[in-house]
Design a protein around this motif. Sequence first.
Motif, PDB file in Angstrom:
ATOM      1  N   GLY A 104       0.431  -3.056   4.549  1.00 27.83           N
ATOM      2  CA  GLY A 104      -0.400  -1.876   4.753  1.00 27.83           C
ATOM      3  C   GLY A 104       0.371  -0.588   4.505  1.00 27.83           C
ATOM      4  N   PRO A 105      -0.299   0.566   4.594  1.00 26.79           N
ATOM      5  CA  PRO A 105       0.352   1.842   4.302  1.00 26.79           C
ATOM      6  C   PRO A 105       1.413   2.207   5.329  1.00 26.79           C
ATOM      7  CG  PRO A 105      -1.863   2.188   5.155  1.00 26.79           C
ATOM      8  CD  PRO A 105      -1.732   0.731   4.918  1.00 26.79           C
ATOM      9  N   ASN A 106       2.417   2.934   4.864  1.00 22.68           N
ATOM     10  CA  ASN A 106       3.461   3.522   5.719  1.00 22.68           C
ATOM     11  C   ASN A 106       4.334   2.491   6.424  1.00 22.68           C
ATOM     12  OD1 ASN A 106       2.528   6.295   5.262  1.00 22.68           O
ATOM     13  ND2 ASN A 106       0.781   5.706   6.522  1.00 22.68           N
ATOM     14  N   CYS A 107       4.503   1.329   5.826  1.00 26.49           N
ATOM     15  CA  CYS A 107       5.394   0.321   6.411  1.00 26.49           C
ATOM     16  C   CYS A 107       6.828   0.539   5.931  1.00 26.49           C
ATOM     17  CB  CYS A 107       4.937  -1.089   6.041  1.00 26.49           C
ATOM     18  SG  CYS A 107       3.427  -1.597   6.887  1.00 26.49           S
TER      19      CYS A 107
ATOM     20  N   THR B  75       5.158   2.755   1.195  1.00 26.30           N
ATOM     21  CA  THR B  75       6.053   1.701   1.671  1.00 26.30           C
ATOM     22  C   THR B  75       7.495   2.111   1.396  1.00 26.30           C
ATOM     23  OG1 THR B  75       4.386   0.019   1.197  1.00 26.30           O
ATOM     24  CG2 THR B  75       6.625  -0.747   1.541  1.00 26.30           C
TER      25      THR B  75
ATOM     26  N   ALA C 288      -0.714  -3.400  13.326  1.00 26.52           N
ATOM     27  CA  ALA C 288      -0.394  -2.011  13.015  1.00 26.52           C
ATOM     28  C   ALA C 288       0.463  -1.388  14.110  1.00 26.52           C
ATOM     29  CB  ALA C 288      -1.677  -1.209  12.839  1.00 26.52           C
TER      30      ALA C 288
ATOM     31  N   ALA D 145      -0.808  -1.291   9.069  1.00 30.59           N
ATOM     32  CA  ALA D 145      -0.240   0.031   8.804  1.00 30.59           C
ATOM     33  C   ALA D 145       0.890   0.362   9.782  1.00 30.59           C
ATOM     34  CB  ALA D 145      -1.329   1.092   8.912  1.00 30.59           C
ATOM     35  N   ASN D 146       1.893   1.068   9.274  1.00 29.72           N
ATOM     36  CA  ASN D 146       2.973   1.634  10.100  1.00 29.72           C
ATOM     37  C   ASN D 146       3.823   0.580  10.818  1.00 29.72           C
ATOM     38  OD1 ASN D 146       2.374   4.624   9.832  1.00 29.72           O
ATOM     39  ND2 ASN D 146       0.414   3.879  10.614  1.00 29.72           N
TER      40      ASN D 146
ATOM     41  N   ASN E 175       0.826  -1.194   0.000  1.00 31.18           N
ATOM     42  CA  ASN E 175       0.000   0.000   0.000  1.00 31.18           C
ATOM     43  C   ASN E 175       0.873   1.262   0.000  1.00 31.18           C
ATOM     44  OD1 ASN E 175      -2.381   1.625   0.233  1.00 31.18           O
ATOM     45  ND2 ASN E 175      -3.363  -0.061   1.351  1.00 31.18           N
TER      46      ASN E 175
END
Length: 230
Positions: free
Chosen positions: A137-140, A120, A192, A174-175, A117
């Motif tokens: 997920g986003p911002n990993c 990354t 997350a 996420a994250n 997402n």
Amino acid sequence: MPQIPETELNPERIAWARENLKNLPEGDAYDQMISGVAYDYTDSNLYMRRLTVHEMTDDYRLLRFRDSNFDVTMHRARRNKFLERILGKMDKSTFIEPPFFVDYGSNISVGKNFYANFNTTFLDCSLITFGDNVLIGPNCSFITVTHPTDPTERAKGLEFAKPINIGSRTWFGANVTVMPGVTIGDGAVCAAGTVITKDVPANTVVMGVPAKVVEHMTPEQFKKENGESK
């Protein structure tokens, strides 16, 4: 315990990279880098690859659906053409939402049905290897590179890196941050906000800072929860 660099090249890892990955930088510094030996990140071959691939990821982000006449198949093909120049190894099913960020790109190997997402980050100074059916997920962030804890050593401009290995059917909320040298087993779920500093067993759920195992799943439970009949 602080991580320390290796003292010798890793011939097996170097051979695997040269045989299986594309878009690799040339030179001794690359071999040192993926071996975990301290290396000079200002080496000209490494520097040129970083500059080039950073512009490629910028161009990937700017690909417009309308420029493919709103044809999904054409747009996907254009994205894959960019990804094949950025990543070391990928499948046609690879899907990465823009923007995403890499150090080299060429040290990243992904299996089938890989999805990442938005935002990354792959700091792939060593190898980052993903199995099949991975969801991110986003911002990993997947961070292979680290530095000496001694400030006098850091001032010399040297750094070193440890590989990250990710199994199949893994899911990252996420994250999530994965630190250097970590192996994550098949079927693992990383909640997350988790920071993963140590290996994660297969078929477990981990969460927290640093990550701790909060649930063990048998393969049968995993299949049931993911709608698999066999």
